[in-house]
Design a protein around this motif. Structure first.
Motif, short mmCIF file in Angstrom:
data_model
loop_
_atom_site.label_atom_id
_atom_site.label_comp_id
_atom_site.label_asym_id
_atom_site.label_seq_id
_atom_site.Cartn_x
_atom_site.Cartn_y
_atom_site.Cartn_z
N VAL A 1 0.85 -1.20 0.00
CA VAL A 1 0.00 0.00 0.00
C VAL A 1 0.88 1.25 0.00
O VAL A 1 0.63 2.20 -0.74
N LYS A 2 1.93 1.24 0.80
CA LYS A 2 2.85 2.40 0.85
C LYS A 2 3.54 2.60 -0.49
O LYS A 2 3.67 3.72 -0.97
N LEU A 3 4.00 1.51 -1.10
CA LEU A 3 4.67 1.61 -2.40
C LEU A 3 3.71 2.11 -3.47
O LEU A 3 4.08 2.91 -4.32
N SER A 4 2.47 1.65 -3.42
CA SER A 4 1.47 2.11 -4.36
C SER A 4 1.20 3.60 -4.19
O SER A 4 1.10 4.34 -5.17
N ASP A 5 1.11 4.04 -2.94
CA ASP A 5 0.91 5.46 -2.67
C ASP A 5 2.08 6.30 -3.18
O ASP A 5 1.91 7.45 -3.55
N ALA A 6 3.27 5.69 -3.22
CA ALA A 6 4.47 6.39 -3.70
C ALA A 6 4.58 6.36 -5.22
O ALA A 6 5.49 6.95 -5.78
N GLY A 7 3.66 5.65 -5.90
CA GLY A 7 3.65 5.67 -7.36
C GLY A 7 3.91 4.34 -8.04
O GLY A 7 3.93 4.28 -9.26
N LEU A 8 4.11 3.26 -7.31
CA LEU A 8 4.35 1.97 -7.93
C LEU A 8 3.02 1.35 -8.38
O LEU A 8 2.03 1.43 -7.65
N THR A 9 3.02 0.77 -9.57
CA THR A 9 1.83 0.09 -10.07
C THR A 9 2.20 -1.31 -10.55
O THR A 9 3.37 -1.59 -10.83
N VAL A 10 1.21 -2.17 -10.66
CA VAL A 10 1.38 -3.50 -11.27
C VAL A 10 0.39 -3.55 -12.42
O VAL A 10 -0.83 -3.44 -12.21
N ASN A 11 0.91 -3.66 -13.63
CA ASN A 11 0.09 -3.61 -14.85
C ASN A 11 -0.79 -2.36 -14.89
O ASN A 11 -1.95 -2.41 -15.28
N GLY A 12 -0.23 -1.25 -14.43
CA GLY A 12 -0.93 0.03 -14.46
C GLY A 12 -1.95 0.21 -13.35
O GLY A 12 -2.62 1.24 -13.28
N GLN A 13 -2.07 -0.76 -12.45
CA GLN A 13 -3.06 -0.69 -11.38
C GLN A 13 -2.42 -0.35 -10.04
O GLN A 13 -1.43 -0.97 -9.66
N ALA A 14 -3.00 0.60 -9.34
CA ALA A 14 -2.56 0.92 -7.98
C ALA A 14 -3.09 -0.15 -7.03
O ALA A 14 -4.07 -0.83 -7.33
#
Length: 120
Positions: A76-89
């Protein structure tokens, strides 16, 4: 003078958008992964090694299961920082999945059943 000032403000605004750019875990190189807050050289190497070994990550659950150090909270923290998997947060932890007090409904139900059993 005013023109230079406005130009410098425009440049600052334009470059600030890069700080929050999305980085797809399946397309990024080590430098791009290292640019995500919370990912250091060790984790970016682990991500790249696992991606090379097992192919692209299908979704967040796949990333969490295959890369040591990427659990639910960290994802969740990495996603909030801008990381995505296949364009999905990553969806926030404890979303609308029947959870009660931040715990999965099934576990909560078992606790209630144990409490009822103890009362008898």
């Amino acid at each position: 003078m005013l023109r230079k000032f406005l130009l410098s403000i425009a440049v600052m605004v334009a470059t600030s958008g890069f700080a929050f750019a999305q980085v797809d875990v399946n397309k990024a190189d080590q430098a791009a992964l290292d640019g995500v807050k919370g990912i250091g050289p060790k984790m970016s190497k682990a991500i790249l090694d696992e991606r090379k070994k097992g192919g692209d990550f299908k979704d967040w659950a796949d990333l969490e299961g295959r890369v040591k150090g990427v659990g639910e909270k960290n994802a969740v923290k990495l996603s909030d920082a801008g990381l995505t998997v296949n364009g999905q947060a990553r969806q926030k932890a404890g979303g609308d999945n029947g959870a009660k007090n931040g715990k999965p409904a099934a576990k909560e139900g078992r606790k209630d059943a144990k409490k009822d059993e103890a009362k008898k």
